[in-house]
Design an enzyme around this catalytic site. Structure first.
Site, short mmCIF file in Angstrom:
data_model
loop_
_atom_site.label_atom_id
_atom_site.label_comp_id
_atom_site.label_asym_id
_atom_site.label_seq_id
_atom_site.Cartn_x
_atom_site.Cartn_y
_atom_site.Cartn_z
CG ASP A 113 -2.02 0.94 1.27
OD1 ASP A 113 -2.48 1.35 0.20
OD2 ASP A 113 -2.44 1.33 2.37
CB THR A 117 4.54 -2.84 5.99
OG1 THR A 117 3.55 -2.03 6.61
CG2 THR A 117 4.73 -4.12 6.77
P1 XMP Z 1 1.72 -0.28 3.94
O1 XMP Z 1 0.94 1.01 3.90
O2 XMP Z 1 2.78 -0.28 4.98
O3 XMP Z 1 0.61 -1.28 4.40
O4 XMP Z 1 2.20 -0.71 2.57
C1 XMP Z 1 0.78 -2.59 4.41
C2 XMP Z 1 -0.21 -3.20 5.31
O5 XMP Z 1 -1.41 -2.39 5.46
C3 XMP Z 1 -2.54 -3.20 5.43
N1 XMP Z 1 -3.42 -2.74 4.35
C4 XMP Z 1 -4.62 -3.23 4.08
N2 XMP Z 1 -5.32 -4.20 4.67
N3 XMP Z 1 -7.06 -3.90 3.10
C5 XMP Z 1 -6.54 -4.52 4.18
O6 XMP Z 1 -7.19 -5.42 4.70
C6 XMP Z 1 -6.42 -2.90 2.46
O7 XMP Z 1 -6.93 -2.37 1.48
C7 XMP Z 1 -5.13 -2.55 2.99
N4 XMP Z 1 -4.22 -1.64 2.61
C8 XMP Z 1 -3.17 -1.80 3.48
C9 XMP Z 1 -2.05 -4.61 5.23
O8 XMP Z 1 -2.01 -5.28 6.45
C10 XMP Z 1 -0.66 -4.48 4.70
O9 XMP Z 1 0.18 -5.55 5.07
#
Ligand code: XMP
Length: 194
Positions: A113, A117
């Site tokens: 996303d 992470t």
């Molecule tokens: P980042 O922002 O660090 O996020 O790339 C990674 C983690 O955020 C969660 N995430 C989601 N979980 N639906 C979800 O259920 C979504 O649309 C979503 N977007 C981000 C997810 O845990 C991921 O590992």
């Protein structure tokens, strides 16, 4: 036919984006890509919990049929609480225990996303002495990217909608869905109401 898309959805599910059959097909393709790219000898697959658990399980069983027998470990990284927005910081709630020094690590996550992470996890594996670090995500939301990272293996690219199912949750619900769906927050009492 694997996808029980004809069963009743839990409420708040707006539409199915990827059926169980769609996912199975992409997972098979990803397994093939990983099999062709990664050396069999020193491979360590690291699942980023919690959202990757179903994807991870399907991937490693597929790798078996490609004669890849990686060591396996998990890390629990937390980037946000029970809402839908990640916070700026990533915390290690559970670290890996496998020694990754000199190994080829493939990180597996449910969705890329903002990228915070995965970026954090890649740096962490290099800091632990991994020889190479690749990443495999089921879903990629490139429009949301903040951190400078892209995944080596991507299942599907999605637009900026909140998705659940096949391991992904909202407030720990919906992980068991065998398909990936868009969640709507317009239903009365949806966001924060569970
Ligand atoms: P980042 O922002 O660090 O996020 O790339 C990674 C983690 O955020 C969660 N995430 C989601 N979980 N639906 C979800 O259920 C979504 O649309 C979503 N977007 C981000 C997810 O845990 C991921 O590992």
């Amino acid at each position: 036919m694997r996808g029980p898309e004809n069963v009743m959805h839990p409420h708040h599910i707006l539409r199915v984006l990827f059926t169980a059959d769609d996912i199975a097909g992409r997972v098979d393709a990803l397994v093939g890509e990983i099999g062709r790219t990664c050396a069999a000898g020193s491979l360590v697959l690291v699942g980023i919990l919690r959202g990757s658990f179903i994807f991870f399980a399907d991937l490693v069983r597929g790798l078996f049929y490609h004669h890849l027998h990686p060591r396996i470990d998990f890390t629990l990284l937390q980037s946000y609480g029970s809402g839908t927005e990640s916070s700026g910081t990533v915390e290690i709630e559970r670290d890996i225990s496998v020694d990754v020094r000199g190994t080829e690590v493939v990180l597996v996550d449910d969705i890329l996303d903002t990228g915070r992470t995965l970026h954090f996890a890649v740096e962490l594996m290099y800091a632990k002495g991994a020889r190479s670090v690749k990443s495999c995500v089921l879903l990629d939301k490139p429009s949301r990217r903040v951190a400078p990272i892209s995944a080596d293996f991507v299942g599907f690219t999605v637009e900026d909608v909140f998705v659940v199912g096949y391991g992904l949750d909202y407030d720990s619900y919906y992980r068991e869905l065998p398909y990936i769906a868009e969640l709507t927050f317009t239903h009365p009492g949806a966001a924060g109401g569970q």
